[in-house]
Design a protein around this motif. Structure first.
Motif, PDB file in Angstrom:
ATOM      1  N   ILE A   1       1.043  -1.144   0.071  1.00  0.00           N
ATOM      2  CA  ILE A   1       0.066  -0.003  -0.025  1.00  0.00           C
ATOM      3  C   ILE A   1       0.897   1.269   0.070  1.00  0.00           C
ATOM      4  O   ILE A   1       1.986   1.251   0.550  1.00  0.00           O
ATOM      5  CB  ILE A   1      -1.000  -0.109   1.045  1.00  0.00           C
ATOM      6  CG1 ILE A   1      -2.119   0.910   1.192  1.00  0.00           C
ATOM      7  CG2 ILE A   1      -0.232   0.152   2.594  1.00  0.00           C
ATOM      8  CD1 ILE A   1      -3.264   0.554   2.003  1.00  0.00           C
ATOM      9  N   VAL A   2       0.298   2.306  -0.770  1.00  0.00           N
ATOM     10  CA  VAL A   2       1.183   3.542  -0.697  1.00  0.00           C
ATOM     11  C   VAL A   2       0.338   4.637  -0.360  1.00  0.00           C
ATOM     12  O   VAL A   2      -0.774   4.663  -0.524  1.00  0.00           O
ATOM     13  CB  VAL A   2       1.516   3.782  -2.157  1.00  0.00           C
ATOM     14  CG1 VAL A   2       2.312   5.002  -2.363  1.00  0.00           C
ATOM     15  CG2 VAL A   2       2.320   2.774  -2.685  1.00  0.00           C
TER      16      VAL A   2
ATOM     17  N   ILE B   1      -3.990   2.498  -2.348  1.00  0.00           N
ATOM     18  CA  ILE B   1      -3.468   3.944  -1.947  1.00  0.00           C
ATOM     19  C   ILE B   1      -4.209   4.411  -0.826  1.00  0.00           C
ATOM     20  O   ILE B   1      -5.447   4.189  -0.743  1.00  0.00           O
ATOM     21  CB  ILE B   1      -3.089   4.754  -3.083  1.00  0.00           C
ATOM     22  CG1 ILE B   1      -4.471   5.281  -3.673  1.00  0.00           C
ATOM     23  CG2 ILE B   1      -2.379   4.308  -4.363  1.00  0.00           C
ATOM     24  CD1 ILE B   1      -4.506   6.176  -4.709  1.00  0.00           C
ATOM     25  N   MET B   2      -3.425   5.224  -0.061  1.00  0.00           N
ATOM     26  CA  MET B   2      -4.186   6.137   1.025  1.00  0.00           C
ATOM     27  C   MET B   2      -3.860   7.685   0.578  1.00  0.00           C
ATOM     28  O   MET B   2      -2.855   7.853   0.218  1.00  0.00           O
ATOM     29  CB  MET B   2      -3.675   5.659   2.307  1.00  0.00           C
ATOM     30  CG  MET B   2      -3.605   4.217   2.658  1.00  0.00           C
ATOM     31  SD  MET B   2      -2.739   3.762   4.186  1.00  0.00           S
ATOM     32  CE  MET B   2      -3.961   4.485   5.576  1.00  0.00           C
TER      33      MET B   2
ATOM     34  N   ALA C   1      -7.252   0.521  -8.259  1.00  0.00           N
ATOM     35  CA  ALA C   1      -6.964  -0.368  -7.003  1.00  0.00           C
ATOM     36  C   ALA C   1      -7.834   0.274  -5.995  1.00  0.00           C
ATOM     37  O   ALA C   1      -8.421   1.416  -6.289  1.00  0.00           O
ATOM     38  CB  ALA C   1      -5.406  -0.378  -6.884  1.00  0.00           C
ATOM     39  N   PRO C   2      -8.090  -0.159  -4.811  1.00  0.00           N
ATOM     40  CA  PRO C   2      -8.598   0.582  -3.687  1.00  0.00           C
ATOM     41  C   PRO C   2      -8.007   1.921  -3.436  1.00  0.00           C
ATOM     42  O   PRO C   2      -6.852   1.955  -3.290  1.00  0.00           O
ATOM     43  CB  PRO C   2      -8.578  -0.477  -2.670  1.00  0.00           C
ATOM     44  CG  PRO C   2      -8.459  -1.798  -3.204  1.00  0.00           C
ATOM     45  CD  PRO C   2      -7.568  -1.548  -4.414  1.00  0.00           C
TER      46      PRO C   2
ATOM     47  N   LEU D   1     -17.935   6.029  -6.846  1.00  0.00           N
ATOM     48  CA  LEU D   1     -16.594   5.228  -7.106  1.00  0.00           C
ATOM     49  C   LEU D   1     -16.608   3.932  -6.027  1.00  0.00           C
ATOM     50  O   LEU D   1     -16.259   4.215  -5.008  1.00  0.00           O
ATOM     51  CB  LEU D   1     -15.452   6.204  -6.769  1.00  0.00           C
ATOM     52  CG  LEU D   1     -15.349   7.209  -7.875  1.00  0.00           C
ATOM     53  CD1 LEU D   1     -14.185   8.196  -7.514  1.00  0.00           C
ATOM     54  CD2 LEU D   1     -15.182   6.974  -9.241  1.00  0.00           C
ATOM     55  N   PRO D   2     -17.090   2.763  -6.465  1.00  0.00           N
ATOM     56  CA  PRO D   2     -16.934   1.724  -5.442  1.00  0.00           C
ATOM     57  C   PRO D   2     -15.627   1.373  -4.894  1.00  0.00           C
ATOM     58  O   PRO D   2     -15.761   0.412  -3.866  1.00  0.00           O
ATOM     59  CB  PRO D   2     -17.754   0.531  -6.239  1.00  0.00           C
ATOM     60  CG  PRO D   2     -17.305   0.829  -7.656  1.00  0.00           C
ATOM     61  CD  PRO D   2     -17.366   2.409  -7.667  1.00  0.00           C
ATOM     62  N   ASN D   3     -14.480   1.567  -5.543  1.00  0.00           N
ATOM     63  CA  ASN D   3     -13.161   1.272  -5.086  1.00  0.00           C
ATOM     64  C   ASN D   3     -12.869   2.591  -3.769  1.00  0.00           C
ATOM     65  O   ASN D   3     -11.649   2.071  -3.308  1.00  0.00           O
ATOM     66  CB  ASN D   3     -12.271   1.300  -6.017  1.00  0.00           C
ATOM     67  CG  ASN D   3     -12.084   2.561  -6.753  1.00  0.00           C
ATOM     68  OD1 ASN D   3     -12.894   3.488  -6.990  1.00  0.00           O
ATOM     69  ND2 ASN D   3     -10.703   2.917  -7.238  1.00  0.00           N
TER      70      ASN D   3
END
Length: 228
Positions: free
Chosen positions: A97-98, A120-121, A135-136, A157-159
């Motif tokens: 994760i980034v 990503i956060m 991606a999430p 946006l479901p992700n």
């Protein structure tokens, strides 16, 4: 539901020196807090990567995670210090994760996102979330005041997912779960700058089912880290 029964994972911690806080922010302090609150794992990153050099910071994060496998390393990339280097090795370095401490409208950040395909956060305005990232995406700075905007983005946006450390208002968590479901909300404390106890209490005292709390406290972020 007891904290012990939920296999808690804290999705929002950091360690190192912070220019605005004279706290003990060592990895050892983080582990002590985790033990005190029965937290199984913490996503964490070095403040060096936030305030100085993300390459050196990411190395420090990997070293901390190597020293204690309860720490899950989070990479950070500063778009202001990105000059087109190859980022394809993010996964092979050990990062799943980034995290970005920059507005998602940044052109440099958009260039970075074209290179990576990992969760990503984002510490940015909900409205700036990229609509085409595959991606999430976890929103990390949603406050009581920006929750409505975040939920509107999440409806489209479901992700996109919501991390909880900035939510404090009575009923805000229940509103979020009612709108987007328990599978898209993730527990984070903001430790050690913010209180782990307060962040946990906010989830545990919410008027939600035990199953929903278990998802928020660990199940959802575990699913993301495992690629589910």
């Amino acid at each position: 539901m007891s904290a012990e029964a939920s296999q808690i994972i804290d999705a929002n911690t950091m360690f190192g020196i912070h220019p605005a806080h004279k706290l003990d922010m060592s990895p050892e302090r983080l582990i002590r807090d985790m033990d005190r609150h029965r937290i199984a794992g913490s996503l964490t990153l070095s403040t060096i990567g936030v305030f100085h050099d993300h390459v050196i910071g990411n190395m420090a994060t990997l070293e901390a995670a190597k020293a204690n496998n309860r720490l899950v390393p989070v990479a950070t990339i500063n778009p202001d210090r990105y000059f087109g280097e190859d980022l394809s090795s993010i996964r092979s370095q050990g990062f799943k994760i980034v995290r970005f401490f920059a507005d998602a409208d940044s052109h440099a950040l958009k260039a970075i996102l074209k290179q990576i395909n990992v969760p990503i956060m984002l510490d940015s305005r909900p409205a700036s979330v990229p609509s085409d990232y595959p991606a999430p995406i976890i929103l990390c700075s949603v406050t009581n005041e920006t929750l409505s905007e975040a939920l509107a983005v999440m409806a489209e946006l479901p992700n996109v997912m919501l991390e909880t450390h900035c939510l404090t208002a009575l009923g805000a968590l229940e509103t979020a779960v009612g709108k987007v479901g328990p599978d898209r909300v993730i527990f984070g404390s903001g430790a050690p700058i913010l209180s782990v106890a307060g962040a946990l209490s906010y989830i545990l005292s919410a008027e939600l089912s035990d199953d929903d709390k278990a998802k928020i406290l660990g199940g959802n972020i575990r699913r993301i880290l495992e690629g589910g």
